[in-house]
Design a protein around this motif. Structure first.
Motif, short mmCIF file in Angstrom:
data_model
loop_
_atom_site.label_atom_id
_atom_site.label_comp_id
_atom_site.label_asym_id
_atom_site.label_seq_id
_atom_site.Cartn_x
_atom_site.Cartn_y
_atom_site.Cartn_z
N TYR A 116 0.83 -1.20 0.00
CA TYR A 116 0.00 0.00 0.00
C TYR A 116 0.87 1.26 0.00
N LEU A 117 1.87 1.30 0.86
CA LEU A 117 2.73 2.48 0.92
C LEU A 117 3.57 2.64 -0.34
N TYR A 118 3.99 1.54 -0.94
CA TYR A 118 4.75 1.61 -2.20
C TYR A 118 3.89 2.22 -3.30
N LYS A 119 2.65 1.75 -3.42
CA LYS A 119 1.75 2.26 -4.45
C LYS A 119 1.40 3.73 -4.17
N ARG A 120 1.21 4.07 -2.91
CA ARG A 120 0.88 5.45 -2.55
C ARG A 120 2.03 6.39 -2.90
N GLU A 121 3.26 5.95 -2.65
CA GLU A 121 4.42 6.77 -2.99
C GLU A 121 4.51 6.99 -4.50
N ARG A 122 4.27 5.94 -5.27
CA ARG A 122 4.32 6.07 -6.73
C ARG A 122 3.22 7.00 -7.23
N MET A 123 2.03 6.92 -6.66
CA MET A 123 0.94 7.80 -7.08
C MET A 123 1.26 9.25 -6.73
N ALA A 124 1.87 9.49 -5.58
CA ALA A 124 2.25 10.86 -5.20
C ALA A 124 3.29 11.41 -6.17
N GLU B 141 1.43 12.34 -9.37
CA GLU B 141 0.65 13.57 -9.19
C GLU B 141 1.51 14.82 -9.24
#
Length: 123
Positions: free
Chosen positions: A30-38, A41
Motif C-alpha cells: 500500500y505504501l509503495y503504491k501510494r508513494e508512486r501515485m504521489a 501527481e
C-alpha cells in the motif's frame, strides 16, 4: 485446565502471527503504491527513481563470509588454547571474533569499492 489454556495459546499465537504477516505485506504494498501515485501527481516519473544497486555485492558477501570464517576459526583456536579457565567454552569469544572479522571484511570491501570508484572517476 492448564493444558487447555496452553493449547489455546498456541492456536492464538499462530493466528496472530499469520494476521500480522499479511498486514505487514499489505502495508508495504500500500505504501509503495501510494508513494508512486504521489510522484505521478507531482509530475515526476517513478521509473527514473529506482534504487541504485550495490556495485559489488559478490565482493561484499565474499569478504564478509571470509572474515566471519576467520573470526570463527580464531575464536575456536583461542577457546581451545585458553581452556584453563573455561570448562564449557566462552561464547563471548565466538561472537566477538565473528563480529570483528566480519566487520573487517566489510571495511575491506568498502575500501576496494572506494578505490575502484576513484579510479573510474579519474579516467
Amino acid at each position: 485446565m492448564d493444558d487447555v489454556s496452553t493449547a489455546n495459546l498456541g492456536v492464538m499465537c499462530g493466528i496472530i502471527v499469520s494476521l500480522g504477516f499479511f498486514a505487514m505485506i499489505f502495508g508495504i504494498v500500500y505504501l509503495y503504491k501510494r508513494e508512486r501515485m504521489a510522484m505521478i501527481e507531482r509530475g515526476m516519473d517513478p521509473r527514473r527513481y529506482k534504487p541504485h544497486s550495490a556495485p559489488y555485492p559478490t565482493l561484499k558477501w565474499g569478504l564478509l563470509l571470509i572474515g566471519a570464517g576467520l573470526g570463527l576459526f580464531l575464536a575456536f583456536w583461542m577457546d581451545r588454547s585458553l581452556r584453563t579457565t573455561f570448562d564449557d567454552g566462552n561464547p563471548a569469544i565466538y561472537f566477538s571474533m565473528i563480529a570483528i572479522f566480519g566487520g573487517l571484511g566489510l571495511f575491506t570491501s568498502y575500501r576496494i569499492e572506494k578505490k575502484d570508484g576513484e579510479k573510474t572517476t579519474a579516467e
